[in-house]
Design a protein around this motif. Structure first.
Motif, short mmCIF file in Angstrom:
data_model
loop_
_atom_site.label_atom_id
_atom_site.label_comp_id
_atom_site.label_asym_id
_atom_site.label_seq_id
_atom_site.Cartn_x
_atom_site.Cartn_y
_atom_site.Cartn_z
N UNK A 150 21.77 73.79 13.95
CA UNK A 150 21.87 73.14 15.04
C UNK A 150 22.42 72.75 16.23
N UNK A 151 23.39 73.71 15.76
CA UNK A 151 24.12 74.02 17.10
C UNK A 151 22.74 75.06 18.39
N UNK A 152 22.12 76.29 17.96
CA UNK A 152 20.72 75.94 19.07
C UNK A 152 19.92 75.26 18.85
N UNK A 153 19.46 74.44 18.17
CA UNK A 153 18.92 73.38 18.45
C UNK A 153 19.66 72.43 20.25
N UNK A 154 20.66 72.03 19.83
CA UNK A 154 21.88 71.43 20.98
C UNK A 154 21.82 72.90 22.59
#
Length: 260
Positions: free
Chosen positions: A136-140
């Motif tokens: 999720x953090x990587x997507x952001x």
């Protein structure tokens, strides 16, 4: 890197609010429906459907339902090891951020999985939860690295999106969407996909299925009635669209929700 504290799913909670306080953790908020009002370091922030917020540790924050209307959102509370940088610019900056994700439906599903894993006691839970959180953090972070779109393109895409949000229960034609921005149908469709990661028609079905999920859980409408209400006059087609977007049939979706 991350230490997960809790993962919550606020499902249309009446009178939801959080008191004004300086938080000792980071919060990731993913809004699924409705609007939520926050006060972030003295400034009002309204988050609505498809918005993602990063509220960093040490923020002075309060929150509540917007106009006393319940909403639906995921919230992930976590801390970071501050002894060394994470390599993720928005985390290391420690500043409040408001995002729009191209693949928001996928983010919803990852939040759902994270919520289920955090509530369960299965083996390797911690490892799986860490992996989902890092994704999720990587997507952001990846979203923030994208080349900025020309303002005119963003405005055109937002005009189409606003129309779809208001009229998704109606029959939608690409020609009509193109007329909104005075461009050709092929240009309108390609532009919307460039900005939002999917075609206008797929986005329309996505909105319908989201509404169907809410009606299945929060109303006594039959599946046939819901299909008709959302513009699917062929119930079998509604079933296909619902399963395509959720992975479940409408009846299986209700059953899964009741098990949570």
């Amino acid at each position: 890197m991350f230490q997960l504290m809790s993962v919550n799913f606020d499902d249309y909670i009446p009178n939801w609010r959080t008191q004004l306080e300086t938080i000792a953790y980071n919060v990731l908020v993913v809004v699924r429906a409705g609007k939520v009002r926050y006060e972030i370091n003295g400034e009002e922030v309204i988050a609505e459907k498809e918005d993602v917020l990063f509220i960093p540790q040490s923020t002075r924050r309060s929150g509540g339902n917007w106009n006393d209307t319940p909403h639906q959102k995921h919230t992930i509370l976590f801390t970071l090891d501050r002894q060394e940088p994470t390599g993720i610019p928005f985390l290391d900056a420690g500043q409040f951020m408001k995002f729009n994700l191209t693949h928001i439906q996928y983010a919803y599903r990852r939040c759902e999985r994270l919520y289920e894993e955090m509530r369960g006691g299965k083996s390797y839970r911690t490892m799986i939860c860490q992996g989902i959180m890092q994704e999720l953090i990587g997507m952001l972070a990846r979203e923030l690295e994208k080349t900025e779109l020309a303002p005119s393109k963003r405005n055109y895409a937002d005009t189409i999106k606003s129309y779809l949000l208001e009229h998704y229960r109606e029959s939608i034609e690409i020609d009509a969407l193109a007329r909104l921005i005075h461009r050709s149908p092929s240009y309108a469709a390609a532009l919307f996909k460039e900005v939002h990661g999917q075609s206008p028609i797929r986005y329309m079905h996505q909105l319908r299925v989201q509404e169907a999920c809410s009606l299945l859980i929060h109303s006594d409408m039959s599946i046939t009635h819901i299909a008709d209400y959302l513009g699917y006059y062929d119930t079998s087609y509604f079933y296909r669209m619902f399963k395509k977007h959720t992975g479940f049939s409408p009846s299986d979706y209700v059953q899964q929700h009741n098990l949570l």
